[in-house]
Design a protein around this motif. Structure first.
Motif, PDB file in Angstrom:
ATOM      1  N   ILE A   1      13.181  17.482  39.237  1.00 54.13           N
ATOM      2  CA  ILE A   1      12.458  16.796  38.141  1.00 54.13           C
ATOM      3  C   ILE A   1      12.713  15.292  38.227  1.00 54.13           C
ATOM      4  O   ILE A   1      11.805  14.479  38.117  1.00 54.13           O
ATOM      5  CB  ILE A   1      12.939  17.322  36.774  1.00 54.13           C
ATOM      6  CG1 ILE A   1      12.563  18.788  36.607  1.00 54.13           C
ATOM      7  CG2 ILE A   1      12.343  16.491  35.645  1.00 54.13           C
ATOM      8  CD1 ILE A   1      12.957  19.385  35.283  1.00 54.13           C
ATOM      9  N   VAL A   2      13.987  14.949  38.388  1.00 51.28           N
ATOM     10  CA  VAL A   2      14.405  13.558  38.570  1.00 51.28           C
ATOM     11  C   VAL A   2      15.145  13.530  39.907  1.00 51.28           C
ATOM     12  O   VAL A   2      15.831  14.497  40.221  1.00 51.28           O
ATOM     13  CB  VAL A   2      15.367  13.144  37.422  1.00 51.28           C
ATOM     14  CG1 VAL A   2      15.912  11.754  37.648  1.00 51.28           C
ATOM     15  CG2 VAL A   2      14.683  13.235  36.082  1.00 51.28           C
ATOM     16  N   PRO A   3      14.981  12.480  40.727  1.00 47.12           N
ATOM     17  CA  PRO A   3      15.695  12.479  42.015  1.00 47.12           C
ATOM     18  C   PRO A   3      17.175  12.839  41.853  1.00 47.12           C
ATOM     19  O   PRO A   3      17.831  12.380  40.922  1.00 47.12           O
ATOM     20  CB  PRO A   3      15.518  11.040  42.500  1.00 47.12           C
ATOM     21  CG  PRO A   3      14.254  10.594  41.879  1.00 47.12           C
ATOM     22  CD  PRO A   3      14.187  11.264  40.543  1.00 47.12           C
TER      23      PRO A   3
ATOM     24  N   LEU B   1      19.835  10.239  41.148  1.00 45.51           N
ATOM     25  CA  LEU B   1      19.759   9.633  39.804  1.00 45.51           C
ATOM     26  C   LEU B   1      20.435  10.532  38.776  1.00 45.51           C
ATOM     27  O   LEU B   1      20.950  10.062  37.762  1.00 45.51           O
ATOM     28  CB  LEU B   1      18.297   9.439  39.388  1.00 45.51           C
ATOM     29  CG  LEU B   1      17.585   8.160  39.801  1.00 45.51           C
ATOM     30  CD1 LEU B   1      16.199   8.114  39.175  1.00 45.51           C
ATOM     31  CD2 LEU B   1      18.366   6.922  39.404  1.00 45.51           C
TER      32      LEU B   1
ATOM     33  N   LYS C   1      13.967   4.176  34.911  1.00 41.93           N
ATOM     34  CA  LYS C   1      13.720   5.004  36.101  1.00 41.93           C
ATOM     35  C   LYS C   1      13.758   6.494  35.748  1.00 41.93           C
ATOM     36  O   LYS C   1      12.929   7.270  36.221  1.00 41.93           O
ATOM     37  CB  LYS C   1      14.770   4.710  37.176  1.00 41.93           C
ATOM     38  CG  LYS C   1      14.427   3.525  38.054  1.00 41.93           C
ATOM     39  CD  LYS C   1      15.271   3.571  39.309  1.00 41.93           C
ATOM     40  CE  LYS C   1      15.178   2.295  40.126  1.00 41.93           C
ATOM     41  NZ  LYS C   1      13.835   1.817  40.365  1.00 41.93           N
ATOM     42  N   LEU C   2      14.725   6.879  34.920  1.00 40.94           N
ATOM     43  CA  LEU C   2      14.831   8.291  34.539  1.00 40.94           C
ATOM     44  C   LEU C   2      13.558   8.759  33.845  1.00 40.94           C
ATOM     45  O   LEU C   2      13.014   9.813  34.169  1.00 40.94           O
ATOM     46  CB  LEU C   2      16.026   8.517  33.602  1.00 40.94           C
ATOM     47  CG  LEU C   2      17.400   8.654  34.225  1.00 40.94           C
ATOM     48  CD1 LEU C   2      18.445   8.896  33.139  1.00 40.94           C
ATOM     49  CD2 LEU C   2      17.461   9.796  35.227  1.00 40.94           C
TER      50      LEU C   2
ATOM     51  N   TRP D   1      10.522   8.858  36.314  1.00 38.66           N
ATOM     52  CA  TRP D   1      10.547  10.004  37.222  1.00 38.66           C
ATOM     53  C   TRP D   1      10.359  11.320  36.495  1.00 38.66           C
ATOM     54  O   TRP D   1       9.821  12.282  37.044  1.00 38.66           O
ATOM     55  CB  TRP D   1      11.865  10.044  38.003  1.00 38.66           C
ATOM     56  CG  TRP D   1      11.862   9.107  39.167  1.00 38.66           C
ATOM     57  CD1 TRP D   1      12.401   7.866  39.218  1.00 38.66           C
ATOM     58  CD2 TRP D   1      11.259   9.336  40.446  1.00 38.66           C
ATOM     59  NE1 TRP D   1      12.185   7.295  40.447  1.00 38.66           N
ATOM     60  CE2 TRP D   1      11.483   8.183  41.213  1.00 38.66           C
ATOM     61  CE3 TRP D   1      10.548  10.389  41.006  1.00 38.66           C
ATOM     62  CZ2 TRP D   1      11.039   8.070  42.528  1.00 38.66           C
ATOM     63  CZ3 TRP D   1      10.109  10.279  42.310  1.00 38.66           C
ATOM     64  CH2 TRP D   1      10.348   9.116  43.059  1.00 38.66           C
ATOM     65  N   GLN D   2      10.850  11.358  35.259  1.00 33.23           N
ATOM     66  CA  GLN D   2      10.831  12.606  34.496  1.00 33.23           C
ATOM     67  C   GLN D   2       9.432  13.219  34.437  1.00 33.23           C
ATOM     68  O   GLN D   2       9.266  14.419  34.563  1.00 33.23           O
ATOM     69  CB  GLN D   2      11.351  12.335  33.074  1.00 33.23           C
ATOM     70  CG  GLN D   2      11.285  13.507  32.122  1.00 33.23           C
ATOM     71  CD  GLN D   2      12.255  14.617  32.483  1.00 33.23           C
ATOM     72  OE1 GLN D   2      13.249  14.373  33.141  1.00 33.23           O
ATOM     73  NE2 GLN D   2      11.942  15.839  32.094  1.00 33.23           N
TER      74      GLN D   2
ATOM     75  N   LEU E   1      13.899  22.769  40.831  1.00 40.95           N
ATOM     76  CA  LEU E   1      13.603  21.585  40.017  1.00 40.95           C
ATOM     77  C   LEU E   1      14.880  20.841  39.614  1.00 40.95           C
ATOM     78  O   LEU E   1      14.838  19.721  39.124  1.00 40.95           O
ATOM     79  CB  LEU E   1      12.834  21.993  38.753  1.00 40.95           C
ATOM     80  CG  LEU E   1      11.397  22.482  38.972  1.00 40.95           C
ATOM     81  CD1 LEU E   1      10.828  23.064  37.684  1.00 40.95           C
ATOM     82  CD2 LEU E   1      10.506  21.349  39.458  1.00 40.95           C
TER      83      LEU E   1
ATOM     84  N   PHE F   1       7.912  20.532  31.611  1.00 40.42           N
ATOM     85  CA  PHE F   1       7.976  19.908  32.935  1.00 40.42           C
ATOM     86  C   PHE F   1       8.093  20.940  34.063  1.00 40.42           C
ATOM     87  O   PHE F   1       8.954  20.827  34.933  1.00 40.42           O
ATOM     88  CB  PHE F   1       9.146  18.916  32.994  1.00 40.42           C
ATOM     89  CG  PHE F   1       9.035  17.835  31.949  1.00 40.42           C
ATOM     90  CD1 PHE F   1       8.367  16.656  32.237  1.00 40.42           C
ATOM     91  CD2 PHE F   1       9.548  18.016  30.682  1.00 40.42           C
ATOM     92  CE1 PHE F   1       8.231  15.670  31.272  1.00 40.42           C
ATOM     93  CE2 PHE F   1       9.416  17.043  29.711  1.00 40.42           C
ATOM     94  CZ  PHE F   1       8.761  15.865  30.007  1.00 40.42           C
TER      95      PHE F   1
END
Lengths: 286, 204
Positions: free
Chosen positions: A45-47, A50, B153-154, B157-158, A37, B102
């Motif tokens: 979780i986030v690309p 990024l 964006k963060l 996507w999170q 992850l 998550f």
């Protein structure tokens, strides 16, 4: 600054190499269930890009990942990077090709962990520093497979322990100053802020206790460099700082950070005599 | 031979002295910088000291040795705990699930998620400060838009991967929550720093 050797170099170098590799191995094992992850091609979780886009590592990581992409190596990298990292730590642990292992472990630690830099904390920086010291200190000179296989003559002409001692003293001195400059550390407010959590109630203690612990923390950290060099006060300040880190581990769940800090304290100022003599076998004598 | 050893030793002492000097300087600089930033809302600039700062020449060494950090742990203006919360909704806006982790399972991973929440809070705060400047030049405006876009964006996507794993979920809300003292008796309360709802189908 005197870097003349004082007889503790051998024990220090052995202890430091073994502990850094063991802590790093345990930490990566403790993250195994979540690693995909944080570090993987397409299930983070986030690309991934990024995550490091805004970090100081972007200008190094971006070309690296671009290079992997251009040769279709990205999948291979994600598949094998962790394995190689663990392997290099194992090589470092047993002291096989020690300096190369330390270098590979350091580079891979930077690439892997800085690829999710917003998820980094103090431990990651201290591990980078520790691996860097394993690279520049002759940590493979004693009690290592290198010594057994290549049979070189071990030479330690410098008091490498002094580097870690000054580094650690600087860390606590400035940490003490930073806290001392904040009124919150003198009235218990900052400690409350640090402890307050939705998951536990450690913060829920009488105000005067918060004040005592807060002021105590400032004084311990600030006075560390002055007290740790005096033989009379060393054991008291070391005990205090280790208790502080144990409390951080329990109350803030920062186990890896606390462990590496305690290890640094023992490596820099602890009495490593009990670790030598009977407990380890100097390969030179085998 | 002995001369070589002595020379090697001298070089090592010189290198370690420079290394320790950089550590001292970095620790000093980050402490002073943070103090002025928080108490006076300004950055100090002392040109002569910039030579030692993390710049194009010194940066690779700072990064590879790991000394590109300050040591004011929980120091000036201690931050409180931050955490992220994702709420998943179905097509009729009924809550299906609410989660803070998550899909992270390990205590190590969850601790790191807290670091991420703090990172987001600091990023939001810095963006807010930029947007509050009286006049923005073209570069600042570009930076502000970039930061807002990045932040959006963060957050988007999170929650995406988690929301996708909830059957029937059509939209989700991400919140960044912080804890603050409620009163003198030191009870705590929670404040939502950021909240935004996203449609699962619009993720790009």
């Amino acid at each position: 600054m005197k870097f003349e050797k004082d007889g503790s170099e051998k024990k220090f170098l052995i202890f430091f190499r073994l502990m850094v590799s063991i802590i790093a191995l345990i930490e990566i094992a403790s993250l195994a269930g979540d690693l995909s992850l944080l570090f993987s091609d397409n299930s983070t979780i986030v690309p991934q890009d990024l995550m490091y886009l805004q970090s100081g590592y972007f200008k190094y990581l971006y070309p690296f990942y671009q290079f992997l992409d251009s040769y279709n190596l990205t999948n291979y990298f994600y598949s094998y990077a962790i394995f190689l990292y663990i392997l290099s730590l194992l090589f470092l642990l047993v002291g096989l090709f020690t300096r190369y292992s330390a270098f590979i472990a350091l580079i891979l630690q930077l690439i892997i962990f800085k690829s999710f830099s917003p998820f980094n904390y103090g431990y990651d920086f201290f591990l980078t520093m520790s691996l860097f010291y394993c690279l520049v200190f002759p940590v493979g000179n004693y009690y290592s497979l290198d010594k057994k296989i290549f049979k070189g003559k071990a030479k330690t002409n410098l008091r490498y322990r002094k580097v870690l001692q000054i580094h650690l003293s600087t860390v606590y001195f400035f940490s003490g100053i930073a806290k001392g400059l904040d009124s919150g550390w003198w009235n218990g407010d900052s400690l409350w802020r640090a402890l307050a959590s939705v998951d536990n109630s450690f913060y829920h203690m009488p105000s005067f206790i918060l004040v005592i612990i807060g002021v105590g923390t400032v004084l311990i950290e600030f006075s560390y460099p002055f007290l740790v060099y005096k033989k009379v006060t060393r054991k008291y300040i070391l005990t205090s700082i280790i208790i502080m880190h144990l409390s951080i581990a329990v109350m803030l769940d920062l186990y890896a950070f606390s462990t590496i800090m305690i290890m640094w304290n023992i490596a820099a100022f602890g009495n490593l005599d009990s670790f030598s003599q009977k407990k380890y076998i100097d390969v030179k004598t085998v | 031979m002995n001369m070589n050893i002595t020379m090697k030793k001298k070089i090592l002492i010189l290198l370690f002295s420079v290394h320790l000097l950089l550590i001292f300087f970095q620790a000093f600089w980050t402490t002073v910088d943070m103090y002025f930033d928080i108490h006076y809302n300004k950055k100090i600039d002392i040109p002569i000291l910039n030579v030692f700062r993390q710049n194009n020449f010194t940066e690779p060494y700072y990064l590879i040795s790991g000394i590109n950090t300050g040591y004011g742990f929980y120091g000036i203006k201690t931050a409180t705990e931050k955490y992220l919360r994702c709420t998943c909704y179905d097509s009729s806006d009924k809550i299906l699930n609410q989660d803070r982790y998550f899909n992270l399972k390990t205590s190590n991973g969850i601790s790191r998620l807290e670091s991420f929440a703090s990172y987001l809070a600091n990023y939001i705060s810095a963006t807010q400060r930029l947007s509050e400047l009286e006049s923005l030049n073209a570069n600042q405006l570009k930076a502000l838009n970039y930061r807002k876009d990045y932040m959006n964006k963060l957050f988007k996507w999170q929650g995406k991967e988690f929301a996708k794993s909830i059957p029937g979920c059509t939209s989700y809300k991400i919140e960044l929550i912080t804890i603050v003292p409620k009163n003198e008796t030191q009870n705590k309360t929670r404040i939502i720093c950021y909240s935004r709802k996203f449609l699962l189908s619009t993720i790009v």
